[in-house]
Design an enzyme around this catalytic site. Structure first.
Site, short mmCIF file in Angstrom:
data_model
loop_
_atom_site.label_atom_id
_atom_site.label_comp_id
_atom_site.label_asym_id
_atom_site.label_seq_id
_atom_site.Cartn_x
_atom_site.Cartn_y
_atom_site.Cartn_z
N ASP A 31 -1.71 -0.89 -12.91
CA ASP A 31 -2.08 -2.09 -12.16
C ASP A 31 -2.28 -3.18 -13.22
O ASP A 31 -2.50 -2.90 -14.40
CB ASP A 31 -3.33 -1.89 -11.31
CG ASP A 31 -3.45 -2.98 -10.24
OD1 ASP A 31 -2.78 -4.02 -10.38
OD2 ASP A 31 -4.22 -2.80 -9.27
C1 BGC Z 1 -3.42 -5.93 -7.83
C2 BGC Z 1 -2.05 -5.34 -7.55
C3 BGC Z 1 -1.00 -6.39 -7.77
C4 BGC Z 1 -1.11 -6.90 -9.18
C5 BGC Z 1 -0.09 -7.97 -9.52
C6 BGC Z 1 -3.48 -6.61 -9.18
O1 BGC Z 1 -4.67 -7.32 -9.34
O2 BGC Z 1 -4.39 -4.93 -7.76
O3 BGC Z 1 -1.99 -4.85 -6.27
O4 BGC Z 1 0.26 -5.87 -7.50
O5 BGC Z 1 -2.40 -7.47 -9.38
O6 BGC Z 1 -0.41 -9.16 -8.88
#
Ligand code: BGC
Length: 792
Positions: A229
């Site tokens: 993530d």
């Molecule tokens: C989120 C993800 C997301 C990523 C990119 C993170 O903060 O948890 O779900 O895909 O950011 O934006």
């Protein structure tokens, strides 16, 4: 694969380490001389968020895209085909925008209604979440776009999400929190799986070999990419060894250097690095190859699909006969949501909608004759007497009041959990006051359940959740009867928040989250504890009615490896066509806990009957206790909701074993000793408070005087530089910053805040004030010179 191995053999250690993180916030790292291209990924999950500025992971302006209903909405369709179609539409738009992978779907379990991100997730039930997730993945990938299943795993709250440790016993993990992932991985075969921010049983998800290497890749046979993530990497070399291939976004040279140092010093096996690089290259080459495939994308068709998805997902929760509205009904349309629709949630999934409708226009287009009054303000919760009086006058001159109410955007968002389940006071008051004048039809918006002390005051209630850009015309279609509602709840609506089984163990601790309720999640708990609920899991009404009859089974007993097929005859007994979601549950004879094992949505003309069947495998009759084991004799039940089971048979399982005994607690107070006995070793973590490390948060700094000063300076910076009118006001921005560890602030800042600057801050709060200031400002000067935003 040979070609990839040949490339790997020519790469330097630095090039391999470079490949293991992005080029910037959204692109993978290219190496031209070896013919390695860069591919682009963007959020998801219910539309595309392709930022104009690809260098930063902060939320920026994005390219207009179709905003489909959020997952909490589409889950209520219980319709695999619909999710497949929606996935294909998303995939087609991705192709048009040159995006190789969509970051979604997210299938985390709704453990508590408070999780700020529940709107992005499907259900409290792993089977429903996993099946719909798999369908969506297949749809996206049918267009040559990759899907990324997230967030693996046990990421069920937002509070301190990057430093919190989910403590979950093995049975609950396998049966509840991992089951959906297992289904989605095996059926959907996503290009990527995203490892979650949090720790699971004492170790970061992206650094746990047991989770990635042994379970995901070993036991489930997954051969795709694992991506972090955004900002989730802590100990990067541990991550490489566990099989976390790609770190996103690019976080500066720090982690690249760490990987190289670890290989050189022998603490990281280069073969593990090569394995990650191999998976990254197969992903990148696959995506690059896909760009040659033809695609078709029509924004008009996607908008129409978004409308259908919203209409087929709306859940009719109450109807005293007022719906559908009779032609010519004079409607008082009340609530500011009619002008400013609530159609999606906030955070990384926030789409710039290509064609956003509102109810005022949509209702007019559908011939609904209405007079509008604002009724309440979305900016605050205070009852505005003038607005209420105007709404009362408007309602007085009409036949029925249609109020659009629910959760305003500031009530739920990624990064921040709710603390209660109320709708704002000004809306609750409006409902009560108007109901004294005219019958109220309530259209409820929001991504998660709310308490409804006003329920008896409304004559009809349609839960529209977050309907996406075309949600307003879907509402009109339901009101006029052009669409017969067929959605059913994918989560239980408890009477009150305190009834939720995780109530006492949700955000009581910043770091250690004990999942004391174990497998008693959602309806499994409410049913086993015999608790009354507001609306049960699987519940939803229709403008017609259905009869269930003639259950049949092909076998009265089950052997290991065997299957049992059950079926029932469903008949539309009402006067209009409609769709019914037929549900099949299994319950061990000795236990009060039942689980969903099958569902089908069947469309029936008036008077028409269809036989619906479910083939259950031995896994459906299993529980987890050091491996999957068959339960003893079981009930197979078919019905219209988890609390409306109309037919049943018993299946004998001669090879079955007794279930492990972890009792349900009627009041949600689970005993610590009993819970701890489920673990070999209690997997709590102790965060070192002092000296602070790169994993410390601004909130942690508050434990020392100089730390409080740093915290204050950051607050002032936010007040000065963050636009209070933006979707993230000062307070929210600050709360997010306060809960993110230093390392994440570095990786998410796109080079604005570097590791060098973070180290300076840490020296300051650890007492080396002078040296720290020097280090901070020299890193700051270096940053200004280099303007590093990416590896470009
Ligand atoms: C989120 C993800 C997301 C990523 C990119 C993170 O903060 O948890 O779900 O895909 O950011 O934006």
């Amino acid at each position: 694969m040979e070609q990839i191995d040949a490339i790997i053999s020519q790469l330097t250690l630095e090039q391999k380490a470079d490949l293991c993180s992005g080029l910037d916030a959204w692109n993978t790292f290219p190496i031209k001389e070896h013919g390695i291209p860069s591919v682009l990924m963007t959020d998801g999950p219910h539309g595309l968020r392709k930022q104009y500025d690809e260098s930063t992971a902060m939320l920026e302006q994005s390219v207009p895209a179709t905003c489909f209903p959020a997952a909490s909405t589409t889950a209520c369709s219980w319709d695999r085909d619909l999710l497949h179609e929606m996935g294909a539409a998303l995939g087609s738009e991705a192709r048009k925008q040159g995006i190789s992978m969509v970051l979604g779907p997210g299938i985390n379990i709704k453990r508590s209604p408070l999780c700020g991100r529940n709107f992005e997730y499907f259900s409290e039930d792993p089977m429903l979440a996993g099946e719909l997730g798999a369908a969506m993945i297949q749809g996206i990938q049918s267009t040559g776009t990759g899907a990324c299943l997230k967030h693996f795993a046990a990421n069920n709250r937002e509070y301190f999400r990057m430093v919190s440790n989910s403590i979950v016993d093995q049975r609950a993990l396998r049966e509840i929190y991992l089951d959906g992932f297992e289904r989605a991985v095996k059926k959907g075969k996503p290009y990527a799986v995203m490892s979650a921010y949090n720790m699971l049983n004492g170790s970061y998800c992206g650094e746990t070999p047991a989770l990635i290497r042994d379970l995901l890749r070993g036991e489930w046979g997954y051969d795709g990419l694992v991506v972090s993530d955004w900002g989730a990497c802590y100990n990067r070399e541990k991550g490489i060894a566990a099989g976390l291939d790609l770190e996103m976004p690019y976080s500066g040279e720090e982690n690249t250097n760490r990987i190289m140092r670890a290989v050189k010093s022998g603490t990281l096996d280069e073969a593990d690095l090569d394995a990650c690089v191999r998976r990254i290259l197969s992903f990148v080459f696959r995506c690059a190859e896909n760009k040659k495939l033809p695609y078709q994308c029509s924004m008009e068709k996607n908008h129409a699909l978004a409308r259908r998805a919203a209409a087929e997902s709306a859940v009719l929760l109450k109807n005293d006969g007022f719906l559908p509205l009779k032609p010519g009904t004079k409607v008082a349309l009340l609530g500011q949501f009619a002008e400013k629709p609530r159609y999606q949630g906030a955070g990384s999934s926030m789409i710039h909608p290509a064609n956003l409708e509102n109810a005022m226009d949509a209702f007019r287009r559908h011939g609904i004759c209405y007079t509008y009054a604002q009724g309440f303000s979305l900016e605050n919760d205070t009852v505005d007497e003038a607005l209420v009086a105007e709404a009362e006058r408007t309602a007085g001159g009409c036949d029925v009041a249609v109020i659009i109410a629910g959760l305003p955007p500031r009530y739920e968002m990624e990064g921040i959990d709710r603390t209660h389940m109320h709708i704002p006071q000004n809306q609750a008051e409006l409902i009560e006051r108007i109901s004294k004048i005219k019958p109220v039809v309530l259209l409820l918006c929001g991504g998660a359940p709310v308490e409804m002390p006003w329920l008896s005051s409304v004559s009809a209630l349609v839960n529209c959740y977050l309907g996406g850009e075309a949600g307003a015309s879907a509402m009109a279609q339901i009101l006029t009867g052009e669409v017969n509602p067929s959605g059913k709840l994918a989560e239980t609506y408890p009477l009150r928040l305190a009834d939720n089984p995780s109530y006492h163990f949700f955000s009581d601790d910043r770091h250690n989250v004990e999942y004391r309720e174990s497998i008693y999640v959602g309806y499994r708990y409410y049913d086993a504890a015999e608790k009354d609920v507001l609306f049960p899991f699987g519940f939803g009404l229709s403008y017609t009615s259905f009869e269930y009859a003639d259950m049949r089974t092909d076998a009265g007993s089950l052997a290991p490896g065997g299957t049992v097929t059950v079926s029932a005859l469903i008949r539309n007994t009402g006067g209009i066509a409609g769709a019914e979601i037929v549900q099949c549950y299994v319950r061990a004879e000795e236990s009060p806990v039942k689980k969903l094992c099958g569902f089908e949505k069947v469309f029936l003309q008036p008077g028409e009957s269809k036989r619906v069947s479910f083939t259950l495998t031995d896994r459906d009759f299993s529980f987890f206790s050091d491996g999957w084991r068959l339960m003893q004799d079981a009930h197979v039940l078919i019905g219209a909701s988890s609390r409306d089971l109309r037919l049943g048979v018993i299946v004998e399982i001669p090879a079955g074993e007794p279930l492990p005994g972890y009792p349900v607690s009627a009041d949600g107070h689970w005993d610590a000793v009993q819970f701890y006995s489920l673990f070999e070793k209690i997997p709590h973590i102790t965060f070192r408070i002092h000296p602070f490390t790169i994993n410390a948060t601004l909130k942690d700094f508050d434990s020392v005087a100089i730390g409080r000063t740093v915290h204050r300076l950051v607050s002032r910076f936010v007040e000065k530089h963050i636009d209070p009118g933006g979707y993230m006001g000062h307070e929210i921005m600050l709360q997010l910053l306060e809960e993110n560890p230093m390392r994440v602030l570095v990786s998410m800042s796109g080079g604005f805040f570097t590791y060098g600057m973070a180290r300076g801050v840490l020296m300051i709060v650890n007492g080396q004030i002078f040296m720290g200031l020097l280090a901070f400002f020299s890193a700051y000067r270096k940053r200004r010179k280099q303007k590093i935003k990416s590896k470009k």
